[in-house]
Scaffold this active site. Structure first.
Site, PDB file in Angstrom:
ATOM      1  CE  LYS A  40      -4.474  -1.454   1.658  1.00 39.81           C
ATOM      2  NZ  LYS A  40      -4.394  -2.921   1.902  1.00 39.81           N
ATOM      3  CD  GLU A  95     -10.245   4.774   0.812  1.00 41.57           C
ATOM      4  OE1 GLU A  95     -10.112   5.992   0.585  1.00 41.57           O
ATOM      5  OE2 GLU A  95      -9.546   3.897   0.265  1.00 41.57           O
ATOM      6  CB  SER A 123      -0.160  -8.186  -1.153  1.00 37.64           C
ATOM      7  OG  SER A 123      -0.986  -9.034  -0.377  1.00 37.64           O
TER       8      SER A 123
HETATM    9  C1  LIG Z   1      -5.195  -3.906   1.276  1.00 34.92           C
HETATM   10  C2  LIG Z   1      -4.471  -5.161   1.030  1.00 34.92           C
HETATM   11  C3  LIG Z   1      -4.791  -6.003  -0.061  1.00 34.92           C
HETATM   12  C4  LIG Z   1      -5.943  -5.760  -0.992  1.00 34.92           C
HETATM   13  O1  LIG Z   1      -5.858  -4.622  -1.768  1.00 34.92           O
HETATM   14  P1  LIG Z   1      -5.546  -4.642  -3.324  1.00 34.92           P
HETATM   15  O2  LIG Z   1      -5.806  -3.263  -3.739  1.00 34.92           O
HETATM   16  O3  LIG Z   1      -6.449  -5.636  -3.966  1.00 34.92           O
HETATM   17  O4  LIG Z   1      -4.128  -5.028  -3.476  1.00 34.92           O
HETATM   18  C5  LIG Z   1      -4.017  -7.137  -0.252  1.00 34.92           C
HETATM   19  N1  LIG Z   1      -3.006  -7.453   0.575  1.00 34.92           N
HETATM   20  C6  LIG Z   1      -2.674  -6.678   1.633  1.00 34.92           C
HETATM   21  C7  LIG Z   1      -1.549  -7.088   2.494  1.00 34.92           C
HETATM   22  C8  LIG Z   1      -3.392  -5.513   1.894  1.00 34.92           C
HETATM   23  O5  LIG Z   1      -3.057  -4.769   2.955  1.00 34.92           O
END
Ligand SMILES: *Cc1c(COP(=O)(O)O)cnc(C)c1O
Length: 392
Positions: A85, A107, A374
């Site tokens: 993020k 948000e 992610s």
């Molecule tokens: C917020 C988040 C997501 C989902 O958001 P995308 O916009 O689909 O990437 C995925 N993995 C983590 C670790 C997150 O914090």
């Protein structure tokens, strides 16, 4: 011919009249700076020094051995604040500052985007207000305090279900009252134009790095890329590095929650229909009247009723495929990656790991699969303990 802000029939800018000047202003600023060498150099410097990029591409040796494929992990869990993020929040914050804005609003649901926005605001010396549903505030006390420690004001949203979708609506309403000095820093590759395109741009660093890293390690492109999909930003970020490589299979994994039949899930491509939510035309979980349905996932980051418009197009044209993993499968993957490889992934990322495990038989020993990790799992340890029935 692709129209501005359109992905085939999807995307667009379905917002109240009052928001249009704000979005046009953001788009103008973005068009002006996106290829500006000075802006890019400054952004690159922040990504390197502050975020800690490039993030590693790790060969998961033990998992590869156990499941009979060559599994690589793109380590967004190593980015500062523990997830991808921050790539987007630093990018948009820097852009907003160039455009003369002094304040960021955003948000947040579970608080991850709020923390990443508050972090970027501090780093760039900007003010910050985060909109968060009252229910979420009660559930995520730690992240609320974290945001306050980073100097952000957290506003409790008391409308509707008092969760993420209401926080987005409230942030948009607030934005029209303070356009002069405030930028709305949207958290995923979703929402009205130009957000899907701009967020993809700022997350494309994941795909650029992953492509160079795998070519250096393997001397060839990977067989498959796997990423979880909430709004779709980490997925479109890594996909973007491989979209033109037709032989690289792209897989997005949604939250299957308690199973598709249960109705408690956030798998928009499984039972969603075309509609509008928060300014974008795409696949939405809605009833026959167009009312947004309640969604469920063990991972807060995937728990949203609509999916990024570019993913809807990629699915229609067959360039990417979309699957899902249930809560149970994700929880298994969370523990499995910890036990086998020594890495605790975010519950969101665990959905992508779960897909790789479940589909490992479809790959050969020398097939390379990259899972976009992610985020890191530290934030989810309490949730996992509860699900396992363990008290900590
Ligand atoms: C917020 C988040 C997501 C989902 O958001 P995308 O916009 O689909 O990437 C995925 N993995 C983590 C670790 C997150 O914090």
């Amino acid at each position: 011919m692709l129209q501005t802000g359109r992905y085939g029939e999807y995307g667009g800018m379905y917002v109240p009249e009052m928001l249009v000047p704000a979005l046009k202003d953001v788009d103008e600023g973005y068009q002006r700076y996106r290829n500006d060498p000075g802006f890019r150099a400054e952004l690159e410097n922040y990504l390197k020094e502050f975020v800690g990029r490039p993030t590693p591409l790790t060969l998961a040796r033990n998992m590869s051995e156990k499941y009979g494929l060559k599994l690589y992990l793109k380590r967004e869990d190593q980015a500062f604040t523990g997830a991808h993020k921050i790539n987007n929040t630093i990018g948009q914050a820097l852009l907003a500052k160039k455009m003369g804005k002094r304040r960021l609003i955003a948000e947040t649901g579970a608080g991850q985007h709020g923390v990443a926005t508050a972090t970027a605001a501090r780093a760039l010396g900007m003010k910050c207000t985060i909109f968060m549903g009252e229910v979420d505030i009660a559930r995520q006390k730690m992240n609320v305090f974290r945001m306050r420690l980073l100097g952000a004001e957290v506003v409790a949203v008391k409308n509707g279900t008092r969760t993420l979708k209401d926080a987005i609506s409230e942030a948009m309403r607030h934005w029209v009252t303070c356009l002069d000095d405030t930028h709305y820093l949207f958290g995923t590759a979703y929402g009205p134009h130009p957000f899907p395109a701009m967020v993809k741009d700022f997350q494309s660093v994941i795909g650029k790095e992953a492509r160079a890293q795998i070519l250096e390690r393997e001397g060839k492109l990977p067989s498959c890329i796997v990423a979880c999909i909430g709004g779709g930003s980490n997925a479109i970020g890594i996909f973007s590095g491989f979209l033109k490589d037709e032989n690289v299979r792209l897989v997005g994994v949604e939250a299957g929650g308690c199973g598709i039949e249960s109705g408690k899930h956030a798998a928009r491509f499984q039972t969603g229909t075309k509609g509008v939510l928060h300014g974008s035309y795409t696949y939405v979980l809605q009833d026959k009247y167009g009312q947004i349905q309640d969604t469920h996932s063990v991972s807060a980051g995937l728990d949203y009723a609509a999916v990024g418009p570019e993913h809807a197009l990629l699915r229609d044209v067959g360039r990417a495929e979309y699957s899902y993993a249930t809560d149970d499968e994700a929880l298994f993957a969370f523990q499995e990656l910890g036990m086998v490889e020594g890495i605790l992934p975010a519950l969101e990322s665990s959905h992508a790991v779960a897909w790789a495990i479940k589909n490992s038989k479809g790959f050969e020993k020398n097939d390379t699969v990259i899972v976009n990790l992610s985020g890191r799992g530290d934030k989810d340890v309490e949730t996992v303990a509860k699900q396992m029935g363990v008290s900590i």
